[in-house]
Enzyme design. Structure first.
Site, PDB file in Angstrom:
ATOM      1  CD1 TRP A   1      15.214  61.050  19.809  1.00 31.93           C
ATOM      2  CD2 TRP A   1      13.461  60.324  20.988  1.00 31.93           C
ATOM      3  NE1 TRP A   1      14.284  62.053  19.836  1.00 31.93           N
ATOM      4  CE2 TRP A   1      13.200  61.641  20.542  1.00 31.93           C
ATOM      5  CE3 TRP A   1      12.503  59.660  21.743  1.00 31.93           C
ATOM      6  CZ2 TRP A   1      12.009  62.305  20.841  1.00 31.93           C
ATOM      7  CZ3 TRP A   1      11.312  60.324  22.046  1.00 31.93           C
ATOM      8  CH2 TRP A   1      11.086  61.633  21.590  1.00 31.93           C
TER       9      TRP A   1
ATOM     10  CG  ASP B   1      14.803  55.053  16.494  1.00 32.85           C
ATOM     11  OD1 ASP B   1      14.238  55.332  15.419  1.00 32.85           O
ATOM     12  OD2 ASP B   1      14.554  55.648  17.564  1.00 32.85           O
TER      13      ASP B   1
ATOM     14  CE  LYS C   1      11.437  62.042  14.036  1.00 27.29           C
ATOM     15  NZ  LYS C   1      10.988  63.279  14.661  1.00 27.29           N
TER      16      LYS C   1
END
Length: 360
Positions: free
Chosen positions: A102, A171, A195
């Site tokens: 990511w 992030d 999540k």
């Protein structure tokens, strides 16, 4: 109904009380005769939901008045572009620490906007560790330093954040609200909700207010953080049901004792699964180095592909869902986000121990 042991990496488990509350309110929200999905986003009923979610998040994370909370769409993947578009000036350099897939994708998008620099990386070790902050080398004219606080694919997590003379951007899609952090240390935090915060569809951005002054004036309206800040994230129709679910999850976190209590539980859950790995004499080989292990995503491998397939097949038969590793790396992964109960982790550890005794 028997609930599955849900170890999906995202969308992932939601607290059962939250799902039951949403079910009870689905057809008639607060005696409106409508579902919350049917309410106008300009109605007083929805406005209360919207503002409650925002204020609860501020309270739970101790977000200072210097920062604002925005609700966007497009997931963290859109933030890979929005961050540099808004905050990377033409004479500055975006600095990135690479710790997994990511962060690589975030860097890729930044390169399309302006100058970039890799300040540190663990790619040479297949992302088995988090670089120590003292090894981060900033470029000249650094606009910001971007990190990914938890790496879902490789199972690593920052346990000490960099404290450097540069705006820190994170992030936090996969570990926001899982532990206590100092929000004031960050210039900007972003997180897809699916999540720890709620269902997919809403992205939370926590931004320090003075950053808004750096944003160029030529951005498309919907890619400009000022659009959301000036309108309380109501410039256009927001993902109302996702924000409603977010508000219920935040209420659940409060009822569970807040982030401090959630963090203690997460440590206990992770210890149960890691103990099964460490007690297996290498049968379950962890991907992450010990001091970089994630409390959210436990990644490991079995001795060979045949055993891995057998492990996943037997796990599925016993009600365990989502234990296959990411398609890009294989192996196994247990994602144990906030809503995954301790009992699920204990059941998984027991299954792992039994499987080890059978096939070691």
């Amino acid at each position: 109904m028997k609930r599955a042991y849900n170890f999906n990496a995202g969308p992932s488990a939601l607290p059962l009380p939250v799902l039951e509350r949403a079910q009870a309110e689905l057809l008639n929200f607060q005696n409106t005769g409508m579902s919350v999905m049917e309410l106008s986003h300009r109605s007083k009923e929805y406005d209360a939901v919207h503002n409650s979610a925002k204020e609860r998040l501020k309270r739970l994370m101790n977000i200072p008045d210097t920062h604002d909370v925005l609700f966007l769409q497009g997931g963290a993947s859109l933030q890979f572009s929005m961050v540099p578009m808004n905050l990377l000036g033409k004479d500055h350099v975006a600095n990135y620490v690479l710790t997994g897939s990511w962060s690589e994708k975030a860097l890729k998008e930044a390169k399309k906007v302006g100058k970039t620099h890799i300040a540190a990386s663990s790619k040479e070790a297949n992302y088995t560790y988090i670089p120590h902050p003292e090894y981060i080398q900033l470029s000249e004219n650094a606009a910001y330093l971007h990190i990914t606080s938890n790496n879902t694919i490789f199972g690593t997590q920052w346990h000490e954040f960099p404290d450097l003379p540069v705006d820190l951007i994170a992030d936090m899609s996969s570990d926001i609200l899982s532990r206590e952090i100092n929000v004031g240390q960050f210039a900007l935090i972003y997180a897809g909700a699916q999540k720890n915060l709620g269902p997919s569809g809403v992205t939370v951005v926590i931004i320090r207010n003075d950053l808004l002054e750096r944003i160029p004036d030529n951005l498309p309206t919907m890619l400009d953080y000022r659009t959301y800040s000036s309108s309380n994230s109501l410039y256009n129709t927001p993902p109302t049901f996702a924000i409603y679910m977010l508000s219920l999850v935040l209420e659940w976190v409060e009822e569970e004792g807040g982030v401090k209590a959630i963090e203690a539980r997460n440590k206990e859950k992770a210890a149960v699964v890691y103990e099964a790995i460490d007690a297996s004499n290498g049968f379950y080989a962890p991907h992450a180095e010990k001091d970089s292990r994630s409390l959210m995503n436990v990644t490991f491998r079995l001795p060979n592909e045949e055993l891995t397939k057998k492990f996943l097949a037997e796990a599925k038969e016993k009600g365990f869902v989502g234990l296959a590793g990411h398609r890009s790396v294989g192996g196994c992964r247990a994602s144990i986000y906030n809503a995954v109960p301790l009992e699920a982790c204990e059941a998984l550890a027991e299954f792992m121990n039994d499987f080890y005794r059978k096939f070691n």
